[in-house]
Design a protein around this motif. Structure first.
Motif: not given
Length: 141
Positions: A100, A103, A108-109
């Protein structure tokens, strides 16, 4: 003979200017978006502007489009206190919280399931792993 040499020189100079100095000198920087401008690339592109207006503009455009005009980004390092925020009481890193955080910082995930960590005993072992692709013993993910 002089005209031919002049024509070849002019063609070479224009070709270099059309391709953008940053693209030629730092192809590893392609894809960067924003950041600090690299003064050396800006000066080289500006020299193209002074000598030949259109190729100089194209050189700036190419370098801006590909992102090679920017200095490479700085790596973010975490302090011990920040790193402890991602650890459980037994010292294990929580992949969900770390994913998390990454990200949020990068935009970016990151999937926690895709994250893998390895235990290394020394900086030399880490360098070996990064340069030669030799993976050390697996820790937890």
């Amino acid at each position: 003979m002089k005209n031919q040499l002049l024509g070849i020189s002019l063609t070479a100079i224009l070709t270099i200017q059309l391709s953008g100095c940053g693209v030629l000198l730092h192809p590893e920087r392609k894809g960067q978006r924003g950041g600090q401008l690299d003064p050396a690339i800006v000066v080289l592109d500006a020299a193209g502007l002074i000598l030949f207006v259109v190729p100089g503009l194209i050189a700036f455009g190419v370098d801006l489009y590909y992102g090679t005009i920017y200095l490479p980004g700085r790596a973010k390092t975490l302090s011990e206190a920040e790193l402890n925020l991602f650890k459980t009481e037994d010292g294990q890193i929580q992949p969900e919280q770390l994913a998390r955080y990454i990200s949020d910082e990068t935009g970016q995930r990151i999937q926690p399931e895709a994250m893998v960590s390895y235990s290394v005993d020394s900086v030399d072992e880490l360098k070996l792993m990064l340069t030669e692709g030799q993976v050390p013993k697996k820790s937890s993910s």
